[in-house]
Motif scaffolding. Structure first.
Motif, mmCIF file in Angstrom:
data_model
loop_
_atom_site.group_PDB
_atom_site.id
_atom_site.type_symbol
_atom_site.label_atom_id
_atom_site.label_comp_id
_atom_site.label_asym_id
_atom_site.label_seq_id
_atom_site.Cartn_x
_atom_site.Cartn_y
_atom_site.Cartn_z
ATOM 1 N N GLU A 45 18.260 -2.580 -0.620
ATOM 2 C CA GLU A 45 19.135 -3.272 -1.585
ATOM 3 C C GLU A 45 18.640 -3.066 -3.015
ATOM 4 N N ILE A 46 17.315 -3.160 -3.193
ATOM 5 C CA ILE A 46 16.737 -3.009 -4.538
ATOM 6 C C ILE A 46 17.018 -1.606 -5.086
ATOM 7 N N GLU A 47 16.974 -0.615 -4.205
ATOM 8 C CA GLU A 47 17.254 0.759 -4.652
ATOM 9 C C GLU A 47 18.642 0.849 -5.291
ATOM 10 N N VAL A 48 19.587 0.127 -4.720
ATOM 11 C CA VAL A 48 20.955 0.139 -5.262
ATOM 12 C C VAL A 48 21.042 -0.727 -6.520
ATOM 13 N N LEU A 49 20.491 -1.940 -6.450
ATOM 14 C CA LEU A 49 20.605 -2.883 -7.572
ATOM 15 C C LEU A 49 19.948 -2.360 -8.844
ATOM 16 N N ALA A 50 18.801 -1.686 -8.701
ATOM 17 C CA ALA A 50 18.054 -1.255 -9.891
ATOM 18 C C ALA A 50 18.230 0.243 -10.165
ATOM 19 N N SER A 51 19.057 0.925 -9.373
ATOM 20 C CA SER A 51 19.239 2.389 -9.509
ATOM 21 C C SER A 51 17.904 3.130 -9.494
ATOM 22 N N VAL A 52 17.083 2.799 -8.526
ATOM 23 C CA VAL A 52 15.782 3.466 -8.398
ATOM 24 C C VAL A 52 15.653 3.995 -6.976
ATOM 25 N N SER A 53 14.629 4.804 -6.740
ATOM 26 C CA SER A 53 14.308 5.144 -5.360
ATOM 27 C C SER A 53 12.891 4.660 -5.092
ATOM 28 N N VAL A 54 12.673 4.187 -3.882
ATOM 29 C CA VAL A 54 11.367 3.612 -3.525
ATOM 30 C C VAL A 54 10.763 4.466 -2.421
ATOM 31 N N GLU A 55 9.585 4.991 -2.722
ATOM 32 C CA GLU A 55 8.891 5.884 -1.789
ATOM 33 C C GLU A 55 7.734 5.092 -1.187
ATOM 34 N N GLN A 56 7.522 5.240 0.105
ATOM 35 C CA GLN A 56 6.437 4.495 0.754
ATOM 36 C C GLN A 56 5.312 5.443 1.122
ATOM 37 N N HIS A 57 4.104 5.074 0.686
ATOM 38 C CA HIS A 57 2.923 5.900 0.896
ATOM 39 C C HIS A 57 1.904 5.113 1.662
ATOM 40 N N HIS A 58 1.050 5.793 2.358
ATOM 41 C CA HIS A 58 -0.251 5.263 2.685
ATOM 42 C C HIS A 58 -0.156 3.899 3.365
ATOM 43 N N ALA A 59 0.659 3.790 4.395
ATOM 44 C CA ALA A 59 0.722 2.534 5.128
ATOM 45 C C ALA A 59 -0.548 2.401 5.964
ATOM 46 N N HIS A 60 -1.095 1.219 5.997
ATOM 47 C CA HIS A 60 -2.330 0.963 6.715
ATOM 48 C C HIS A 60 -2.106 -0.379 7.404
ATOM 49 N N SER A 61 -2.253 -0.402 8.690
ATOM 50 C CA SER A 61 -1.936 -1.617 9.436
ATOM 51 C C SER A 61 -3.037 -1.934 10.412
ATOM 52 N N TRP A 62 -3.201 -3.208 10.700
ATOM 53 C CA TRP A 62 -4.052 -3.556 11.826
ATOM 54 C C TRP A 62 -3.462 -4.758 12.559
ATOM 55 N N PRO A 63 -3.669 -4.793 13.876
ATOM 56 C CA PRO A 63 -3.108 -5.892 14.662
ATOM 57 C C PRO A 63 -4.013 -7.118 14.612
ATOM 58 N N VAL A 64 -3.565 -8.199 15.224
ATOM 59 C CA VAL A 64 -4.445 -9.335 15.489
ATOM 60 C C VAL A 64 -5.443 -8.857 16.541
ATOM 61 N N THR A 65 -6.725 -8.827 16.185
ATOM 62 C CA THR A 65 -7.698 -8.433 17.222
ATOM 63 C C THR A 65 -8.756 -9.520 17.325
ATOM 64 N N PRO A 66 -9.092 -9.907 18.562
ATOM 65 C CA PRO A 66 -10.045 -10.993 18.750
ATOM 66 C C PRO A 66 -11.483 -10.530 18.548
ATOM 67 N N TYR A 67 -12.320 -11.438 18.070
ATOM 68 C CA TYR A 67 -13.758 -11.255 18.238
ATOM 69 C C TYR A 67 -14.030 -11.567 19.711
ATOM 70 N N GLN A 68 -15.117 -11.015 20.260
ATOM 71 C CA GLN A 68 -15.409 -11.214 21.689
ATOM 72 C C GLN A 68 -15.494 -12.721 21.979
ATOM 73 N N PRO A 69 -14.689 -13.222 22.932
ATOM 74 C CA PRO A 69 -14.675 -14.659 23.234
ATOM 75 C C PRO A 69 -16.065 -15.163 23.645
ATOM 76 N N GLU A 70 -16.878 -14.313 24.271
ATOM 77 C CA GLU A 70 -18.223 -14.726 24.665
ATOM 78 C C GLU A 70 -19.060 -15.063 23.432
ATOM 79 N N GLY A 71 -18.811 -14.335 22.351
ATOM 80 C CA GLY A 71 -19.533 -14.593 21.102
ATOM 81 C C GLY A 71 -19.119 -15.922 20.494
ATOM 82 N N VAL A 72 -17.816 -16.231 20.555
ATOM 83 C CA VAL A 72 -17.312 -17.501 20.021
ATOM 84 C C VAL A 72 -17.911 -18.649 20.826
#
Lengths: 427, 427
Positions: free
Chosen positions: A313-340
């Protein structure tokens, strides 16, 4: 919570050393500026070297600039790794990272002293204090650089070749402060880290120790908004392709998303650069870093999808183009329950109030838990202030955290988290 | 519009010289990068000096770095000042400013030749070609610096002490390119400037010459949005005081204002800087430059009031405070109507289509018209592209503009705009 009147001489020495740390790169408002491999970062690293060497530890720098303080009680055995990072954001508080390294150092000194006592049981593992290089990522990206190299998530050569805004490489910056070594790093058996909470949930609930059970999931993006240069005065509005307008709509959209999922979604834009950034030119390009974080992966996925619809929507409203770079993701990961579970038992034995918490921020232990059993602990942060010169944790809490970390490390050094260790209280 | 086939040798020489100008600070995309007192600005200034001196003009630099090419036909008499500026934005087009200086130079050469012809009437005034220093204001603020000093609106010492982002002063930058002199500047009788339109109204209406009757009014502000540093991951949303969120809401608000007054209000934010601009820190401060411009002062006043109401709302919505600095305003001010009338007559005599226009952008002539009668002329700009490497005006139009400017200057040199001059056609 204890009162300072009950502090031992060892506790007072710890508080005194922590005060000293706050003088390296001290800022006018009670904070610090110790970006990775800057002069004050180097000064503090050499101070820590002296502190550990005087007490019989061997100090080495590895190839990625991580600083190791090693004490071998059992020659040839693997190490329990304990520490955090001493680099900081440009205008930062005194506790973030620095507290965890000093607590690890003092905990290791206490263990060493305990092992030396007559009739003491010999540990199974040695102890290594670590000061990870460039956890913050403000000068050199990515953050958690040193622990990422150690855990095999980032190539050493990639890290060393990374440059800051002035074009200085990690390699040259580390050489300039004399902190690039040829050590490969110790063999780790397990790991522990203590840190301030950087939130206010523990303060609100009045607990002294946070037992970190997992991290929030995160999606991090670099967006480049492309518009077209034009005269800010004369160009008619409908002809404008204003990259800054598009970028600003994206910043606002990120906050609107967080408001849609109150308390369970955090969004932010911390960095944004405008080109050509001249008073009378409609910007043609804006680069920005946008993060979405949630404890709930389903919320994160829904927010991400809404964000991308909004971008269209923003691309249309502002007459711009939006390029996506360098996505970096991580999931919810537990610490070892034995350690907790182990940490909960140590806290109970010490009479310290505690609760399970999640970490919203990334930590070096987030990397370490993927290769060895890892315990992550928090102490409260007054008003949850973080990445700010006014960050504060009481002396009572930092001393309680030190006792807690010492207790956990003592257990880890006996092999309490080894896969084949039977817990006394059963499965 | 004429065709190139009708170009005289003089026209072709002009087009050729204009091509040469585009090589100073040429960029890859057909534009130029010649910020004030940069090396390419200096090279082009020395090229212009050579061009004028070879043809019998005396070239001097004044104390504010303005470059003057003087031809005295009437020793001791005041000068008709004609020119524009040769500095540019960082990635700019070849026409903005440069065209006006070269057109003034060639027009002056044509006048000099005409005055030398047997039986020619002697002029009343001399002619001075001017290349104003730092019209753009991208490297050193404010814009229109050289003409502001010349017209007494800006102190010389203030201008010379102004520094760029790297801390280099105007004084040192001018010295580095050998363009700071000790000349006080000529006594001006009147002034003319020609420039590209930087909009598309003339192209749309198919006219070759714009007769500038007045400038739009403008209010220019520097806003500083104050928030508070915090961790982008861990700080809960309701605790955040995000300066970038506040700034972004301000950028969006500026555009929404322009949409409320379609065609009669232009708003923009060209420059925006974020502190500390780190990926994981909620920004504590954003500085931005915001302009409102209108041809209608009542609209400007209403828009300004709406902007300030909106700022008060943004302060609450984003938990920030907004500080206003350095407001700079100018009203709608007319160019002398006698000058517009004179120019219309010259255009008609030359058979050039023309219409009255307003200028939305500021020009050095906006300063000059406040001290002497001043004529401002436009030629069309293809698609209205401005402050962009793709800025373009046809050869036919730049040659027509040169003929137009020559005609106007010829009249001005006879004293056609003197207060006591009776216009042949009546009152």
């Amino acid at each position: 919570m204890t009162s300072t009147a009950s502090f031992t001489d060892q506790d007072l020495a710890f508080v005194e050393d922590f005060r000293t740390m706050g003088t390296f790169g001290a800022t006018g408002n009670g904070g610090v500026d110790r970006q990775a491999a800057s002069a004050p970062d180097g000064e503090q690293r050499h101070w820590l070297k002296g502190l550990l060497e005087e007490r019989g530890f061997t100090v080495k720098f590895d190839r990625a600039g991580n600083q190791w303080g090693l004490y071998e009680a059992v020659p040839g055995a693997p190490f329990v790794v304990a520490g955090s990072h001493m680099d900081s954001q440009p205008t930062a508080g005194r506790y973030d990272g620095a507290y965890g390294v000093l607590a690890a150092a003092h905990a290791a000194l206490r263990l060493r002293a305990a092992w030396g006592e007559a009739g003491a049981e010999a540990p199974k593992y040695n102890i290594a204090v670590v000061n990870w290089f460039n956890e913050e990522g403000s000068r050199f990206k990515p953050s958690m650089m040193g622990s990422s190299v150690y855990t095999g998530k980032l190539e050493l050569e990639t890290a060393l070749a990374t440059t800051d805004a002035a074009g200085i490489s990690v390699r040259d910056a580390l050489d300039a402060i004399g902190c690039r070594g040829d050590y490969a790093g110790p063999e780790a058996a397990c790991c522990a880290e203590i840190h301030i909470e950087q939130g206010r949930s523990m303060e609100r609930d009045g607990v002294t120790i946070g037992l970190v059970s997992s991290n929030w999931a995160a999606n991090k993006y670099e967006f480049v908004v492309h518009g077209e240069q034009a005269h800010t005065g004369s160009t008619v509005i409908e002809d404008r392709k204003d990259a800054l307008l598009g970028a600003s709509m994206l910043v606002v959209a990120a906050r609107e998303l967080a408001n849609l999922f109150p308390g369970v979604l955090h969004t932010s834009v911390g960095q944004l650069n405008v080109y050509p950034n001249s008073p009378v030119v409609v910007p043609s390009r804006v680069n920005l870093l946008l993060d979405l974080r949630s404890a709930d992966e389903a919320v994160l996925a829904e927010a991400d999808s809404l964000l991308h619809s909004r971008i269209a929507e923003i691309e249309v409203l502002a007459s711009v183009s939006v390029e996506q770079h360098h996505a970096h993701s991580w999931p919810v990961t537990p610490y070892q329950p034995e350690g907790v579970e182990l940490a909960a038992k140590v806290a109970a034995d010490l009479g310290l109030s505690n609760k399970a918490v999640m970490t919203l921020a990334g930590h070096d232990s987030t990397n370490m838990k993927d290769i060895v059993p890892t315990v992550m602990l928090f102490v409260p942060s007054v008003e949850g202030i973080s990445h700010n010169e006014h960050e504060y944790t009481t002396d009572e809490d930092i001393v309680a955290g030190l006792a807690m970390l010492t207790g956990v490390l003592s257990q880890l050094c006996t092999g309490a988290l080894d896969p084949n260790t039977t817990h006394p209280e059963g499965p």
